[in-house]
Structures are given as C-alpha cells and as structure tokens.
Design a protein around this motif. Structure first.
Motif, mmCIF file in Angstrom:
data_model
loop_
_atom_site.group_PDB
_atom_site.id
_atom_site.type_symbol
_atom_site.label_atom_id
_atom_site.label_comp_id
_atom_site.label_asym_id
_atom_site.label_seq_id
_atom_site.Cartn_x
_atom_site.Cartn_y
_atom_site.Cartn_z
ATOM 1 N N ASN A 599 0.805 -1.222 0.000
ATOM 2 C CA ASN A 599 0.000 0.000 0.000
ATOM 3 C C ASN A 599 0.841 1.276 0.000
ATOM 4 O O ASN A 599 0.349 2.350 0.326
ATOM 5 C CB ASN A 599 -0.955 0.026 1.207
ATOM 6 N N ALA A 600 2.126 1.138 -0.355
ATOM 7 C CA ALA A 600 2.982 2.327 -0.465
ATOM 8 C C ALA A 600 2.800 2.959 -1.836
ATOM 9 O O ALA A 600 2.187 2.389 -2.748
ATOM 10 C CB ALA A 600 4.432 1.953 -0.232
ATOM 11 N N GLU A 601 3.372 4.142 -1.990
ATOM 12 C CA GLU A 601 3.280 4.909 -3.229
ATOM 13 C C GLU A 601 4.689 5.216 -3.707
ATOM 14 O O GLU A 601 5.496 5.783 -2.975
ATOM 15 C CB GLU A 601 2.496 6.204 -2.964
ATOM 16 N N LEU A 602 4.996 4.832 -4.947
ATOM 17 C CA LEU A 602 6.319 5.043 -5.521
ATOM 18 C C LEU A 602 6.257 6.145 -6.562
ATOM 19 O O LEU A 602 5.442 6.080 -7.490
ATOM 20 C CB LEU A 602 6.855 3.745 -6.126
ATOM 21 N N ILE A 603 7.127 7.149 -6.419
ATOM 22 C CA ILE A 603 7.210 8.260 -7.371
ATOM 23 C C ILE A 603 8.601 8.257 -7.979
ATOM 24 O O ILE A 603 9.601 8.241 -7.263
ATOM 25 C CB ILE A 603 6.938 9.608 -6.675
ATOM 26 N N THR A 604 8.675 8.259 -9.290
ATOM 27 C CA THR A 604 9.956 8.198 -9.987
ATOM 28 C C THR A 604 9.963 9.186 -11.149
ATOM 29 O O THR A 604 8.900 9.617 -11.619
ATOM 30 C CB THR A 604 10.229 6.769 -10.489
ATOM 31 N N THR A 605 11.154 9.558 -11.609
ATOM 32 C CA THR A 605 11.272 10.574 -12.666
ATOM 33 C C THR A 605 11.121 10.002 -14.066
ATOM 34 O O THR A 605 11.062 10.759 -15.031
ATOM 35 C CB THR A 605 12.639 11.283 -12.565
ATOM 36 N N ARG A 606 11.086 8.661 -14.193
ATOM 37 C CA ARG A 606 10.878 8.037 -15.499
ATOM 38 C C ARG A 606 10.034 6.786 -15.326
ATOM 39 O O ARG A 606 9.988 6.212 -14.231
ATOM 40 C CB ARG A 606 12.210 7.650 -16.156
ATOM 41 N N ILE A 625 3.879 6.541 -9.806
ATOM 42 C CA ILE A 625 3.656 7.806 -10.514
ATOM 43 C C ILE A 625 4.968 8.258 -11.144
ATOM 44 O O ILE A 625 6.030 8.197 -10.508
ATOM 45 C CB ILE A 625 3.139 8.895 -9.548
ATOM 46 N N TRP A 626 4.889 8.727 -12.400
ATOM 47 C CA TRP A 626 6.065 9.284 -13.073
ATOM 48 C C TRP A 626 5.601 10.366 -14.052
ATOM 49 O O TRP A 626 4.457 10.349 -14.520
ATOM 50 C CB TRP A 626 6.830 8.178 -13.801
ATOM 51 N N PRO A 627 6.445 11.344 -14.365
ATOM 52 C CA PRO A 627 6.062 12.413 -15.302
ATOM 53 C C PRO A 627 6.177 11.957 -16.749
ATOM 54 O O PRO A 627 7.077 11.180 -17.098
ATOM 55 C CB PRO A 627 7.062 13.524 -14.994
ATOM 56 N N LEU A 628 5.254 12.435 -17.584
ATOM 57 C CA LEU A 628 5.311 12.193 -19.014
ATOM 58 C C LEU A 628 5.913 13.402 -19.699
ATOM 59 O O LEU A 628 6.053 14.471 -19.124
ATOM 60 C CB LEU A 628 3.918 11.902 -19.566
ATOM 61 N N ARG A 629 6.280 13.253 -20.975
ATOM 62 C CA ARG A 629 6.955 14.342 -21.687
ATOM 63 C C ARG A 629 6.084 15.576 -21.800
ATOM 64 O O ARG A 629 6.552 16.690 -21.713
ATOM 65 C CB ARG A 629 7.337 13.875 -23.099
ATOM 66 N N GLY A 630 4.812 15.378 -22.004
ATOM 67 C CA GLY A 630 3.930 16.520 -22.228
ATOM 68 C C GLY A 630 3.517 17.235 -20.963
ATOM 69 O O GLY A 630 2.637 18.081 -20.988
ATOM 70 N N GLY A 631 4.129 16.880 -19.810
ATOM 71 C CA GLY A 631 3.768 17.516 -18.557
ATOM 72 C C GLY A 631 2.693 16.763 -17.808
ATOM 73 O O GLY A 631 2.334 17.112 -16.695
ATOM 74 N N ILE A 636 0.268 4.073 -12.440
ATOM 75 C CA ILE A 636 -0.082 2.651 -12.420
ATOM 76 C C ILE A 636 -0.658 2.365 -11.048
ATOM 77 O O ILE A 636 -0.008 2.580 -10.035
ATOM 78 C CB ILE A 636 1.145 1.758 -12.670
ATOM 79 N N ARG A 637 -1.868 1.906 -10.988
ATOM 80 C CA ARG A 637 -2.529 1.629 -9.712
ATOM 81 C C ARG A 637 -2.787 0.136 -9.565
ATOM 82 O O ARG A 637 -2.835 -0.603 -10.526
ATOM 83 C CB ARG A 637 -3.861 2.379 -9.622
ATOM 84 N N GLY A 638 -2.967 -0.221 -8.333
ATOM 85 C CA GLY A 638 -3.374 -1.589 -8.025
ATOM 86 C C GLY A 638 -2.354 -2.630 -8.378
ATOM 87 O O GLY A 638 -2.683 -3.750 -8.681
ATOM 88 N N GLY A 639 -1.037 -2.266 -8.314
ATOM 89 C CA GLY A 639 0.026 -3.229 -8.603
ATOM 90 C C GLY A 639 0.116 -3.536 -10.068
ATOM 91 O O GLY A 639 0.675 -4.523 -10.439
#
Length: 639
Positions: A599-606, A625-631, A636-639
């Motif tokens: 139930n943790a949340e992972l944030i990455t730059t790619r 969660i990660w950023p896309l090129r267009g801002g 991705i949820r639920g594994g």
C-alpha cells in the motif's frame, strides 16, 4: 573553470593512491623480480574514513611488490586496501587474500605476469578465479580527475613558473591501450577506455612536471624521486594556497609514513578561515588550524620506532614547531626543497643545518606555458563537458543537506526544519527523511519512527537543532550532526547556541555547519545531464525515486553503478553498459528502511522498466507515478 583556489580543489584519495602506485614503479631501486614478471609499485592504506597510507613500496630482484611489503611489515595488510601499478600475478593474489585485505585496485596496463599472450591470460584467469572464491574484491581503477582540475591543483604545489603542458603520451601508445582492452575483456568500451587512459596519464605527467628538481649525482636519484612523491601528496591538500607533502623512508626499501598539510579530519571548510595565513581583521586565520605535513606524517606512520637511518622528505623546510617534533622523534636526515618565497625566515634554516643532516634541493625553473584548451590539442580529454567525461554526480553529503532543505519546505510547523539520516559507512544508505510538524520537532519524529537505528549514523538538518533535539541525538548515539547555516534564527535561539554546543562537545558528537562544496560548473553539468530528453534508448539521464507510506518517506534511490564498483571503465555512449546500471526503483526498494511496502506509493522521474515493475508488484506497492513528456503524469494503480 575559474582558477580561484578552493580547499576542496584536490585529488580524490583513490586517484592519488593510483598515481603513487605508478610513481613507485618508477622508483630508481624498483626492479623486476625475475624475467617472468614486470616490476610493480604498491600502495597500502587503511579502509576506514581516514584511509591513511600504511606503506608504499616496489618490487625487487627476487621479491614481488606484495612480498616486499609482507617481508617488511608482516600482518599489516588486514582489512586494508591495496593499490597496484599492475594486475597482480596469481602468487601475489594468494598472498593478498591470505593477508585478509579488503580490496585490490590496479591500473589496466600490462599485468605483472610476463610471457606470451596465452600464458598471461591464463594467469589472469587463475587470479580472478581465486579472488572469486575469497572475500577480497578486485577491480580495475583509472584516476578520474579532470585535467582542468589538475591545472588548478598545480598552482598550489608549483611556485616558480608553471609546469610544461606537453604530455609524454605518444600516438603509438593508443595501440597498446587497445591491447590492454583485449587483455581485460573490455572490447565494448575500447574508445572510452583509450580516452580515459590518456586523460589519466596526462594528469599524471602534468603533476610530475610540477616536481622537477635539479639533477645532482646519479646516486641522488632516490632522493629526487622521494621528493616527487611528496609533490603528489601535496596535490591532496585542503589548504587553498599552498600544498606541502611529506614522506618517511626506511632503508629497508619502503615508505612507512605519508602526509600532507590541511585542516583536521572531520572539520568542514565552512567553519574554517582560508583567506590568509596571518591574522585577519577578525583575529582568526588559517595558520592556527592547518596541520602541517610533518606533524601528519609522524602521527600516521606505520612503524612506531624511527631508526637513525630513516630519512624524512618534504616539499618545504620544516617550521620551528615541526623541527622540535622531528628532533624529539630522533630523525637525523632531512631532504627538502628550497623555498624562495620565505626569505624573511632564514633563521629556521640555520637551525635545520645545526640540528639535522640537512639537504636542500632546488626546483627546475620552467617558463610559464599557456595550456591550450583546444580539443584538437588535447585529444578531447581535457574539458569537463566532454561527452566521454566521468558521469557528473553530487557528493552524498551534499545530496543529504540539499534533501534536508527540501524537506523543510514540506514542514507546516512554526519553525520549519528538515532532517535526513544516513549511515556513516559506505554506501551511506539514507535511512530516514522527515520534517517538523505542528506537534513534533523533526528529530523526535524520526526517532519515534526508527528507534534503535540511528546509532553511529550521520544526521543532516536544515537548521541547528534546539537543546531538546540535541539531547535526543546524543541519546540516540549518532556520530555526526551537520546543519545548514540558517541566518533567520531569532535571539532566543541564539541564546541556546552555547548550550547546544556544550551538549555535543561533552558527548563527543561532531556537530558543525555544512555548506555544499560543489562549484557552479559542476552544478550546471549535473543539471544539463538531467535535462536531456528521455527516451527508451537514452540511459544517460539521472533517475530518482521516492517511496511514500502513510505520508512518510520510507525509501529513496537513484540510478547508478553497483556500490563499491568503479565507474572509470563503464561506457557513456551508444554502447552504454545498460547491464551495469542498477535502476533507481530497484535501489529504493533494496535500500528501503521498511520491509513492508504494501500500500505504499512510488514516485519516480521516469517510467519504470519491465524488471523494476516486477519488483514493484512483488512488494505490493499500490501506486506508481512518473512524469510524461507533455507535462502529464503517468499512473499505475493496483500493482
């Protein structure tokens, strides 16, 4: 690059030791053990934070360099790091393993074993096989200091003119470098290997030019070479204006002490003066806090008793205080380089000649030479912006203090404070990040979440801790506390400073202001490397990852090579070594301070790669969660 002298403009220790190992191979008394082996230089240092040099030596007829050290200093290799000018033969490898060394580094040159190519490769394979079965690590290591940095360092150790900019490298050596590539199975990075080898040897030759001394009798070559070692040691100094190196030599054929001048261990430059040697307007100058090379070499020598035949070499005449120390230690013979800039203090030279067998050398006067920055002249190895230059990165300490400042922005407390806790030993895993809340200060918030885990750790804070937090840190048995020099403290906080300082001083916890030492050029290089357009094929971008759980940061990581590995031979181009990189997401999961990441949340730059997604699912991480090129933001949820 600006030529302003900064105390942090110096050689990295590993680069220094590799240069010294190569220089020991060129020692006049260094000879090949037999017709079957090449002559070799060796440097041994401790593996702790200080990494003091235990001994430096070379091979002799009938004795390999490793055997020479064991003969002179038995049982001195345990848990040490060994630097060699060549890959050791199988026999020397077994000696090193038996001596319980922690790691072995060597130049990617012709190995110690001689013979036809099949014999040499067989010996390399046997040596590698023995190492794989042991607890001793072994790796190629090329010095990574840029030529631009070496030019700035040279000004500290060369007072009369400037060294010649021409390198001793010849064009036909390129073929030799390619042969070494084949010998060590590095075909995939041949081009980058050749460029970095040329850069390393060019830096070595440039520093060697700084130590040119007058030639006397042929038998004086040993003294001249020992003084050259001192000049290389001086390139490590943290004194921003002058570098001094010093060594102790035993007539048994090895150096048992090495030192250079600089600030005390663990003290940060932000707290120390470095504007001048004499008293400034505030009455505090660097003269009072800089330790001299002679004092350091006596303090860190590996042989307790100094014999009458032992010789001290130094790049400048010792001062009155150092003379007293040397005299007390029964040192009889001293070789120094004449210092032309201190004509007003000739009195202490008379004392040297009276109390010691004193020999003074003169530097060869070289004409100032303009060092070209044209890539056509230097083969593209000089500039730090070169595409094949070492990957830019922040020091771990700088990263931690920046993270603490960033965590402060998240705080909603009246007095905002950010905190980062990391291990003191490599790879310096970051254990916890936090910030003050309306109810709790940053320190107790971290302590409550991670009890019994801060012992021996380093703590980085965005501002100086209060009395209460200082006592908690001491009680948690942290080793060091660093904080940003925040200028917004009010009078009530200033009144507590004396109490906080007393708490840390009485408990033997190091507490000091920390100011990152990264220069503007390096900062821009790092930013530019991270601003490249990301693509699936371009793996040259820096990637960072943070894992949140219950509104707390429980893990973070960034992409890079495996811990303990040297990146000097990894590629950085079309043939990039993708297999050698550990992804940021994997590092964050591996280095996580909590085992349960469900139930943790992972944030990455790619966007995570396929393998990292498998790890994420295995750990039951709920959201990525990660950023896309267009801002936009990928999710991705639920594994």
């Amino acid at each position: 690059m600006q030529n302003e002298m900064r105390p942090w403009m110096r050689l990295e220790k590993k680069d220094l030791y590799m240069f010294l190992a190569r220089l020991m191979e060129e020692f006049p008394e260094c000879h090949a053990p037999s017709d079957e082996f090449n002559k070799t230089g060796i440097v041994i240092c401790e593996s702790d934070r200080v990494q003091k040099i235990v001994a430096m030596s070379f091979s002799k007829p009938g004795l390999h360099a490793v055997q020479q050290i064991i003969h002179c200093l038995p049982s001195s290799l345990r848990n040490c790091t060994v630097y060699l000018s060549r890959k050791p033969c199988t026999t020397c490898t077994t000696f090193l393993i038996q001596g319980s060394v922690s790691s072995v580094y060597y130049w990617p040159m012709a190995p110690e074993k001689k013979g036809d190519e099949s014999e040499v490769k067989e010996d390399i394979q046997q040596s590698d096989h023995v190492l794989l079965k042991s607890h001793t690590s072994s790796s190629i290591l090329l010095p990574m200091t840029s030529f631009e940095t070496v030019k700035v360092i040279a000004k500290k150790i060369q007072y009369d003119g400037e060294p010649n900019s021409k390198s001793k490298l010849l064009d036909d050596k390129t073929e030799d470098f390619k042969k070494y590539c084949s010998l060590f199975n590095m075909h995939s990075c041949e081009d980058i290997f050749v460029k970095r080898m040329e850069n390393a040897l060019r830096c070595y030759d440039f520093l060697l030019e700084c130590s040119l001394l007058e030639k006397k009798e042929p038998e004086d070559a040993v003294h001249r070479h020992a003084l050259q070692l001192c000049y290389f040691l001086a390139a490590r100094t943290s004194d921003p204006h002058r570098g001094v190196g010093c060594v102790l030599y035993s007539q048994d054929g090895y150096f048992f002490g090495a030192g250079y001048n600089g600030y005390p261990i663990g003290i940060l430059y932000a707290n120390l003066p470095y504007a001048g040697r004499k008293s400034q307007r505030n009455g505090f100058a660097k003269r009072e806090v800089v330790l001299h090379a002679e004092a350091n070499v006596l303090l860190y020598r590996s042989k307790p008793k100094i014999e009458e035949s032992d010789v001290l070499y130094c790049t400048k005449p010792p001062c009155h205080v150092c003379q007293t120390l040397l005299k007390d230690m029964k040192i009889k013979t001293i070789h120094c380089v004449e210092e032309l800039s201190k004509q007003s203090e000739k009195g202490h030279l008379d004392d040297l000649k009276k109390n010691f067998d004193y020999h003074e050398w003169k530097q060869c006067r070289t004409q100032p030479t303009a060092v070209s920055t044209d890539s056509e002249d230097n083969g593209g190895t000089e500039g730090r912006d070169d595409e094949d230059s070492p990957l830019p990165h922040l020091k771990k300490e700088d990263l931690c203090i920046y993270l603490a400042l960033q965590m402060e922005k998240k705080s909603k407390a009246a007095v905002k404070t950010g905190i980062v806790v990391c291990e003191a030993s490599k790879p310096k895993r970051i254990i916890a990040l936090g910030c003050a809340t309306e109810e709790l200060h940053a320190v107790p918030k971290v302590l409550l979440r991670f009890p019994n885990t801060l012992k021996g750790c380093e703590v980085y804070m965005s501002r100086k801790p209060c009395n209460y937090c200082a006592t908690l840190l001491v009680q948690a048995q942290v080793s060091q506390v660093y904080y940003w020099p925040n200028t917004e403290t009010n009078m009530s906080e200033n009144d507590q400073n004396d109490h906080v300082n007393a708490i840390f001083t009485e408990s033997y916890v190091v507490a000091a202001v920390y100011v990152p030492t990264i220069d503007d050029l390096r900062k821009m290089q790092i930013l530019n490397s991270n601003k490249r357009a990301p693509s699936d094929e371009d793996n040259k971008n820096g990637v960072g990852t943070v894992i949140y759980k219950e509104d707390n940061i429980v893990a973070l990581g960034y992409s890079g090579y495996p811990k303990g590995s040297m990146n000097s031979l990894f590629c950085k181009g079309a043939d990039f070594d993708q297999h050698a990189i550990v992804c940021a997401e994997a590092n964050a999961i591996i280095m996580s301070s909590e085992r349960d990441l469900s139930n943790a949340e992972l944030i990455t730059t790619r966007k995570p790669c396929h393998d990292c997604l498998k790890l994420i699912r295995a750990k039951n991480i709920a959201k990525v969660i990660w950023p896309l090129r267009g801002g936009n933001v990928g999710d991705i949820r639920g594994g």
